[in-house]
Write a protein that holds these residues in place. Structure first.
Motif, PDB file in Angstrom:
ATOM      1  N   GLU A  24       0.837  -1.200   0.000  1.00  0.00           N
ATOM      2  CA  GLU A  24       0.000   0.000   0.000  1.00  0.00           C
ATOM      3  C   GLU A  24       0.877   1.258   0.000  1.00  0.00           C
ATOM      4  O   GLU A  24       0.592   2.220  -0.718  1.00  0.00           O
ATOM      5  CB  GLU A  24      -0.922  -0.021   1.229  1.00  0.00           C
ATOM      6  CG  GLU A  24      -1.989   1.056   1.217  1.00  0.00           C
ATOM      7  CD  GLU A  24      -1.531   2.324   1.915  1.00  0.00           C
ATOM      8  OE1 GLU A  24      -2.014   3.408   1.542  1.00  0.00           O
ATOM      9  OE2 GLU A  24      -0.689   2.246   2.823  1.00  0.00           O
ATOM     10  N   VAL A  25       1.956   1.253   0.781  1.00  0.00           N
ATOM     11  CA  VAL A  25       2.881   2.393   0.815  1.00  0.00           C
ATOM     12  C   VAL A  25       3.485   2.600  -0.571  1.00  0.00           C
ATOM     13  O   VAL A  25       3.501   3.721  -1.093  1.00  0.00           O
ATOM     14  CB  VAL A  25       3.987   2.175   1.871  1.00  0.00           C
ATOM     15  CG1 VAL A  25       5.106   3.196   1.703  1.00  0.00           C
ATOM     16  CG2 VAL A  25       3.405   2.249   3.277  1.00  0.00           C
ATOM     17  N   VAL A  26       3.969   1.541  -1.173  1.00  0.00           N
ATOM     18  CA  VAL A  26       4.587   1.633  -2.502  1.00  0.00           C
ATOM     19  C   VAL A  26       3.571   2.136  -3.526  1.00  0.00           C
ATOM     20  O   VAL A  26       3.895   2.966  -4.385  1.00  0.00           O
ATOM     21  CB  VAL A  26       5.198   0.271  -2.917  1.00  0.00           C
ATOM     22  CG1 VAL A  26       5.633   0.289  -4.366  1.00  0.00           C
ATOM     23  CG2 VAL A  26       6.365  -0.077  -1.998  1.00  0.00           C
ATOM     24  N   ALA A  27       2.327   1.676  -3.438  1.00  0.00           N
ATOM     25  CA  ALA A  27       1.282   2.090  -4.387  1.00  0.00           C
ATOM     26  C   ALA A  27       0.959   3.581  -4.263  1.00  0.00           C
ATOM     27  O   ALA A  27       0.497   4.196  -5.226  1.00  0.00           O
ATOM     28  CB  ALA A  27       0.014   1.261  -4.168  1.00  0.00           C
ATOM     29  N   ARG A  28       1.203   4.186  -3.103  1.00  0.00           N
ATOM     30  CA  ARG A  28       0.909   5.612  -2.898  1.00  0.00           C
ATOM     31  C   ARG A  28       2.018   6.535  -3.381  1.00  0.00           C
ATOM     32  O   ARG A  28       1.819   7.752  -3.475  1.00  0.00           O
ATOM     33  CB  ARG A  28       0.635   5.858  -1.405  1.00  0.00           C
ATOM     34  CG  ARG A  28      -0.676   5.254  -0.940  1.00  0.00           C
ATOM     35  CD  ARG A  28      -0.947   5.425   0.547  1.00  0.00           C
ATOM     36  NE  ARG A  28      -0.600   6.734   1.047  1.00  0.00           N
ATOM     37  CZ  ARG A  28      -0.019   6.951   2.233  1.00  0.00           C
ATOM     38  NH1 ARG A  28       0.260   5.937   3.029  1.00  0.00           N
ATOM     39  NH2 ARG A  28       0.252   8.168   2.632  1.00  0.00           N
ATOM     40  N   ILE A  29       3.187   5.993  -3.709  1.00  0.00           N
ATOM     41  CA  ILE A  29       4.325   6.844  -4.079  1.00  0.00           C
ATOM     42  C   ILE A  29       4.086   7.586  -5.388  1.00  0.00           C
ATOM     43  O   ILE A  29       4.263   8.810  -5.448  1.00  0.00           O
ATOM     44  CB  ILE A  29       5.631   6.018  -4.115  1.00  0.00           C
ATOM     45  CG1 ILE A  29       5.991   5.580  -2.686  1.00  0.00           C
ATOM     46  CG2 ILE A  29       6.764   6.833  -4.738  1.00  0.00           C
ATOM     47  CD1 ILE A  29       7.153   4.606  -2.608  1.00  0.00           C
ATOM     48  N   ASP A  30       3.697   6.893  -6.451  1.00  0.00           N
ATOM     49  CA  ASP A  30       3.492   7.568  -7.740  1.00  0.00           C
ATOM     50  C   ASP A  30       2.417   8.660  -7.665  1.00  0.00           C
ATOM     51  O   ASP A  30       2.647   9.774  -8.153  1.00  0.00           O
ATOM     52  CB  ASP A  30       3.184   6.562  -8.846  1.00  0.00           C
ATOM     53  CG  ASP A  30       4.430   5.845  -9.345  1.00  0.00           C
ATOM     54  OD1 ASP A  30       5.555   6.347  -9.125  1.00  0.00           O
ATOM     55  OD2 ASP A  30       4.282   4.773  -9.958  1.00  0.00           O
ATOM     56  N   PRO A  31       1.251   8.403  -7.072  1.00  0.00           N
ATOM     57  CA  PRO A  31       0.258   9.488  -6.960  1.00  0.00           C
ATOM     58  C   PRO A  31       0.772  10.675  -6.135  1.00  0.00           C
ATOM     59  O   PRO A  31       0.496  11.831  -6.469  1.00  0.00           O
ATOM     60  CB  PRO A  31      -0.940   8.822  -6.271  1.00  0.00           C
ATOM     61  CG  PRO A  31      -0.795   7.368  -6.571  1.00  0.00           C
ATOM     62  CD  PRO A  31       0.685   7.113  -6.631  1.00  0.00           C
ATOM     63  N   GLN A  98       3.585  14.066   4.236  1.00  0.00           N
ATOM     64  CA  GLN A  98       2.720  13.401   3.260  1.00  0.00           C
ATOM     65  C   GLN A  98       3.427  12.277   2.507  1.00  0.00           C
ATOM     66  O   GLN A  98       2.785  11.521   1.778  1.00  0.00           O
ATOM     67  CB  GLN A  98       2.196  14.425   2.255  1.00  0.00           C
ATOM     68  CG  GLN A  98       1.291  15.456   2.862  1.00  0.00           C
ATOM     69  CD  GLN A  98       0.939  16.578   1.889  1.00  0.00           C
ATOM     70  OE1 GLN A  98       1.353  16.582   0.734  1.00  0.00           O
ATOM     71  NE2 GLN A  98       0.189  17.547   2.373  1.00  0.00           N
ATOM     72  N   ILE A  99       4.734  12.165   2.668  1.00  0.00           N
ATOM     73  CA  ILE A  99       5.479  11.108   1.974  1.00  0.00           C
ATOM     74  C   ILE A  99       4.944   9.765   2.466  1.00  0.00           C
ATOM     75  O   ILE A  99       4.814   9.551   3.683  1.00  0.00           O
ATOM     76  CB  ILE A  99       6.989  11.267   2.212  1.00  0.00           C
ATOM     77  CG1 ILE A  99       7.467  12.569   1.534  1.00  0.00           C
ATOM     78  CG2 ILE A  99       7.760  10.057   1.687  1.00  0.00           C
ATOM     79  CD1 ILE A  99       8.901  12.952   1.837  1.00  0.00           C
ATOM     80  N   PRO A 100       4.593   8.869   1.553  1.00  0.00           N
ATOM     81  CA  PRO A 100       3.906   7.642   1.945  1.00  0.00           C
ATOM     82  C   PRO A 100       4.583   6.795   3.022  1.00  0.00           C
ATOM     83  O   PRO A 100       3.901   6.143   3.800  1.00  0.00           O
ATOM     84  CB  PRO A 100       3.796   6.875   0.624  1.00  0.00           C
ATOM     85  CG  PRO A 100       3.700   7.955  -0.402  1.00  0.00           C
ATOM     86  CD  PRO A 100       4.650   9.019   0.104  1.00  0.00           C
ATOM     87  N   ASP A 101       5.905   6.804   3.104  1.00  0.00           N
ATOM     88  CA  ASP A 101       6.573   5.981   4.116  1.00  0.00           C
ATOM     89  C   ASP A 101       7.044   6.783   5.327  1.00  0.00           C
ATOM     90  O   ASP A 101       7.836   6.301   6.134  1.00  0.00           O
ATOM     91  CB  ASP A 101       7.723   5.175   3.514  1.00  0.00           C
ATOM     92  CG  ASP A 101       8.756   6.030   2.811  1.00  0.00           C
ATOM     93  OD1 ASP A 101       8.384   7.026   2.170  1.00  0.00           O
ATOM     94  OD2 ASP A 101       9.948   5.698   2.903  1.00  0.00           O
ATOM     95  N   ALA A 102       6.523   8.001   5.497  1.00  0.00           N
ATOM     96  CA  ALA A 102       6.932   8.836   6.632  1.00  0.00           C
ATOM     97  C   ALA A 102       6.543   8.220   7.971  1.00  0.00           C
ATOM     98  O   ALA A 102       7.166   8.522   8.983  1.00  0.00           O
ATOM     99  CB  ALA A 102       6.338  10.238   6.507  1.00  0.00           C
ATOM    100  N   HIS A 103       5.559   7.350   7.981  1.00  0.00           N
ATOM    101  CA  HIS A 103       5.161   6.707   9.241  1.00  0.00           C
ATOM    102  C   HIS A 103       6.114   5.577   9.644  1.00  0.00           C
ATOM    103  O   HIS A 103       6.033   5.078  10.763  1.00  0.00           O
ATOM    104  CB  HIS A 103       3.723   6.195   9.143  1.00  0.00           C
ATOM    105  CG  HIS A 103       3.546   5.003   8.264  1.00  0.00           C
ATOM    106  ND1 HIS A 103       3.698   5.072   6.899  1.00  0.00           N
ATOM    107  CD2 HIS A 103       3.253   3.717   8.567  1.00  0.00           C
ATOM    108  CE1 HIS A 103       3.488   3.869   6.388  1.00  0.00           C
ATOM    109  NE2 HIS A 103       3.220   3.040   7.381  1.00  0.00           N
TER     110      HIS A 103
END
Length: 120
Positions: A24-31, A98-103
């Motif tokens: 899910e994290v990887v899928a959010r990177i391009d958007p 907002q970076i997808p892997d910031a958590h």
């Protein structure tokens, strides 16, 4: 103002995530990158190989000394970066959050003080 947002990867924390969450994290990177690019704030981004792929060069007495592997052993490492241009440090902090892997990974923000070809 330009800011570099450096991604400090913790592979132990990343590997501990369930596979579905990693996907899910990887899928959010391009958007995420598309939105940031469309806003005009994304100047560039690069992902780096793991430290085991590193080569270290030190010059001693005018002679390059080349060794394999990372400069320092560490549990975390620089995994990549985003170069952004935005109006304020506060906005850079907002973008980093907002970076997808910031958590999972740490996002370190630094102002760019010199950039080849312009005055940062």
């Amino acid at each position: 103002m330009k800011y570099m947002i450096m991604i400090t990867m913790n592979p132990t924390a990343w590997d501990a995530l369930p596979e579905a969450e990693r996907d899910e994290v990887v899928a959010r990177i391009d958007p995420f990158m598309k939105k940031l690019s469309e806003s005009g704030e994304l100047l560039g981004t690069q992902a780096l190989a793991e430290p085991k792929e590193s080569t270290v060069v030190r010059v001693r007495d005018g002679v390059p000394v080349v060794t394999d592997g990372p400069y320092a052993e560490s549990k975390e490492y620089l995994a990549g970066f985003y170069l952004v241009e935005c109006d304020s440090k506060e906005r850079a902090i907002e973008i980093a959050g907002q970076i997808p892997d910031a958590h999972v990974n740490a996002m370190e923000i630094r102002p760019v003080v010199f950039s080849s070809g312009d005055n940062a």
